[in-house]
Design an enzyme around this catalytic site. Structure first.
Site, PDB file in Angstrom:
ATOM      1  N   ASP A  20      34.328  63.319  46.208  1.00 46.17           N
ATOM      2  CA  ASP A  20      33.582  63.188  45.051  1.00 46.17           C
ATOM      3  C   ASP A  20      33.563  61.519  45.009  1.00 46.17           C
ATOM      4  OD1 ASP A  20      33.149  62.549  41.952  1.00 46.17           O
ATOM      5  OD2 ASP A  20      33.530  64.387  41.891  1.00 46.17           O
ATOM      6  N   HIS A  63      30.709  60.782  47.243  1.00 42.81           N
ATOM      7  CA  HIS A  63      29.727  60.284  46.467  1.00 42.81           C
ATOM      8  C   HIS A  63      29.293  58.935  46.354  1.00 42.81           C
ATOM      9  CE1 HIS A  63      30.125  64.649  44.455  1.00 42.81           C
ATOM     10  NE2 HIS A  63      29.995  64.452  45.813  1.00 42.81           N
TER      11      HIS A  63
END
Length: 211
Positions: free
Chosen positions: A97, A120
């Site tokens: 993430d 991310h």
């Protein structure tokens, strides 16, 4: 074998006073810490955020390593919220993430010489989910490298914020990106799992100022 480690390698939290069958989501929480340095440690395979920073002031992370599988959801490396004067320097983060995520009230945050691979990227937000969120301001990311990430640098706000919000004085400088799918994202209709109302009211605008 360490105090909390069982024969099969699992970590037994009951050895440290936790109740059995308790879900442990975040590896480490830093709540209301002031004037401190966290250095030379590694966080691996958290079930959720690796480090969660809340209500801190003048807290520095340096020479930190954070690792989680690329396909592990919600494993943000360092999540910062309602904190002032947070520095992340000379750190390597690879997660499933956001490598670093900034929630509401993050102010005077400096991110320098951080490598994010994979993950991310570096994200401001998401913002605008709750009533009474405080502004994000004074964010500086400089001399960072992102490799094989979904995003580079990103600002994400909800489309139906219950109150007015501001994210300002945000700087991204000298960012190296290698094989990054979305280098720069400003998403004002961020709606994970389509679980939000996209009907915008007069009080739900979120103003973003980049420099």
């Amino acid at each position: 074998m360490g105090k909390g480690q069982s024969n099969d390698g699992d970590f037994d939290v009951t050895k440290f006073g936790a109740m059995p069958n308790t879900e442990i989501f975040q590896n480490v929480r830093f709540d209301y810490i002031k004037n401190s340095i966290v250095s030379d440690i590694t966080s691996k395979d958290s079930k959720s955020f690796h480090f969660n920073v809340l209500g801190c002031k003048n807290l520095t992370f340096k020479h930190v390593n954070i690792n989680a599988p690329q396909d592990s959801p919600n494993t943000d490396g360092i999540h910062i919220g309602r904190s002032v004067g947070i520095n992340v320097i000379n750190t390597k983060i690879g997660t499933g993430d956001d490598c670093i995520s900034l929630g509401d009230g993050s102010q005077q945050v400096t991110i320098t010489n951080v490598t994010c691979a994979p993950g991310h990227g570096i994200s401001v937000g998401s913002l605008g989910r709750y009533v009474g969120e405080t502004p994000v301001q004074g964010v500086r990311a400089k001399n960072c490298t992102l490799i094989n990430t979904t995003n580079g640098v990103r600002i994400k706000t909800r489309p139906s914020s219950p109150s007015f919000g501001v994210a300002s004085d945000i700087h991204f400088e000298d960012i190296i990106m290698v094989n990054v799918i979305n280098p720069l994202v400003i998403d004002q209709e961020y709606c994970p799992w389509n679980q939000c109302d996209k009907k915008v009211s007069k009080s739900s605008f979120f103003f973003i100022f980049l420099f």
